[in-house]
Motif scaffolding. Sequence first.
Motif, short mmCIF file in Angstrom:
data_model
loop_
_atom_site.label_atom_id
_atom_site.label_comp_id
_atom_site.label_asym_id
_atom_site.label_seq_id
_atom_site.Cartn_x
_atom_site.Cartn_y
_atom_site.Cartn_z
N ALA A 68 11.78 -6.47 41.96
CA ALA A 68 11.83 -7.91 41.67
C ALA A 68 13.24 -8.40 41.35
N MET A 91 8.98 -12.87 45.87
CA MET A 91 8.24 -11.60 45.95
C MET A 91 7.94 -11.01 44.58
N ALA A 92 8.14 -11.80 43.54
CA ALA A 92 8.00 -11.31 42.17
C ALA A 92 6.63 -10.69 41.89
N ASN A 93 5.58 -11.17 42.56
CA ASN A 93 4.23 -10.66 42.29
C ASN A 93 3.80 -9.55 43.25
N LEU A 94 4.67 -9.12 44.15
CA LEU A 94 4.32 -8.02 45.06
C LEU A 94 4.36 -6.70 44.32
N LYS A 95 3.43 -5.83 44.67
CA LYS A 95 3.41 -4.49 44.07
C LYS A 95 2.96 -3.48 45.12
N ASP A 98 -0.08 -3.58 47.95
CA ASP A 98 -0.43 -4.91 48.47
C ASP A 98 -0.36 -4.92 49.99
#
Length: 109
Positions: A68, A91-95, A98
Amino acid sequence: MIISRKPLVSILGSLGLALAISGVAVAQDNTPPGGMSKMGAMHSDMKGMHGNMMGMHKMPATVTAADAKTGLVDVTTEGLALKVHFPPGAMANLKAGDKITLHMGFSKP
């Protein structure tokens, strides 16, 4: 005959947003010369570029890692391992794990 520009503006805006969010995926093994500030500059230069885009396509992908702070995301897609860059806020919520779709293309200067 009067043609409304609202649908055209909406379509172009959506395309621009998709390109900005997906970035023109930059497959690379390491950070380019000039570091992340140069990559941020590339994204700001993308406004209005969609008219020159070639090779537009989309690819289903699975996130394997996401940073992030830098916006770098590792994915696997169609048997390939790619490293792509997005604006960090996008893209802060990508993990890892996904499922995403990469919208890719390129342009020549």
